[in-house]
Design a protein around this motif. Sequence first.
Motif, PDB file in Angstrom:
ATOM      1  N   ASP A  96       0.805  -1.223   0.000  1.00 29.43           N
ATOM      2  CA  ASP A  96       0.000   0.000   0.000  1.00 29.43           C
ATOM      3  C   ASP A  96       0.839   1.273   0.000  1.00 29.43           C
ATOM      4  O   ASP A  96       0.305   2.389  -0.074  1.00 29.43           O
ATOM      5  N   GLY A  97       2.162   1.136   0.094  1.00 27.32           N
ATOM      6  CA  GLY A  97       3.028   2.309   0.066  1.00 27.32           C
ATOM      7  C   GLY A  97       3.010   3.133   1.334  1.00 27.32           C
ATOM      8  O   GLY A  97       3.618   4.212   1.397  1.00 27.32           O
ATOM      9  N   GLU A  98       2.360   2.645   2.383  1.00 31.43           N
ATOM     10  CA  GLU A  98       2.302   3.381   3.651  1.00 31.43           C
ATOM     11  C   GLU A  98       3.554   3.117   4.481  1.00 31.43           C
ATOM     12  O   GLU A  98       4.126   2.024   4.458  1.00 31.43           O
ATOM     13  N   TYR A  99       3.965   4.126   5.232  1.00 26.15           N
ATOM     14  CA  TYR A  99       5.133   3.962   6.099  1.00 26.15           C
ATOM     15  C   TYR A  99       4.939   2.808   7.077  1.00 26.15           C
ATOM     16  O   TYR A  99       5.861   2.053   7.361  1.00 26.15           O
ATOM     17  N   GLY A 100       3.722   2.694   7.587  1.00 31.29           N
ATOM     18  CA  GLY A 100       3.457   1.693   8.603  1.00 31.29           C
ATOM     19  C   GLY A 100       3.591   0.260   8.121  1.00 31.29           C
ATOM     20  O   GLY A 100       3.751  -0.652   8.936  1.00 31.29           O
TER      21      GLY A 100
END
Length: 258
Positions: A96-100
């Motif tokens: 998803d490309g999220e940092y998390g």
Amino acid sequence: MDITGAAAMVTGGASGIGAAVARRLAERGARVVVADLQVDKGEALAAEIGGEFAAVDVTDTDQVREAVDRAAALGPLRVLVNSAGIGWAQRTIGRDGEYGSAHDLDAFKKVIAINLVGSFDVARYAASQMSRLEPTESGDRGSIVTIASVAAFDGQIGQAAYAASKGGLVGLTLPVARDLSAAGIRYNTVAPGLVETPIYDFAEDPAAFKEQLGASVLYPKRLGTPDELASMVLECLTNSYMNAETIRVDGGIRMPPK
């Protein structure tokens, strides 16, 4: 190098490759300290081979030093095998490309701390003990072998932490061997391929999973056995002209991306 009557320490010695090495060393007349966190298995193996068990977390430098002292109390400490290690599988970034969802940094640090930093910590203490000894007839004071992995060269998708830790062990080999050469201590690394150990027991059908993995080996088309790895480790330990090398023991496999 004759290891009869010498003391030996094997980290991660309670199971897998480490246990096979501990048995081989005992057969050659060494007094072996099985250093591991698996108390039941470690104590059982130590009793079987006439050695001693030491509960050791290789990220705890005080425990490492105490275990080295314990080994040295059994006889001249001439052998160390670093086999303690863990794995981890996670891609560097999430879908998803999220940092998390990026790779867990604490997990990365833990793998490096155990596999790489822990191995170096044990080696520096054990080699310090070895350097105090009189040389054997072959001129050796001691010998160290560290267990890396073919992941050091063929790291697969999701193996960033594991491959980095094992690549670090390969990178240590020459400079540490050079550091220890003045003391008459040899340092080698063995890089296993796919080996028959409990690491594959997570699969729903471990036997079928291992058969599938073995089919990717060049020849023989099977997983290696811990004893086959232990045989190479013993050769590196006792062959006085074996130094500063990393040896792949992998049936010729070159790991694909996944």
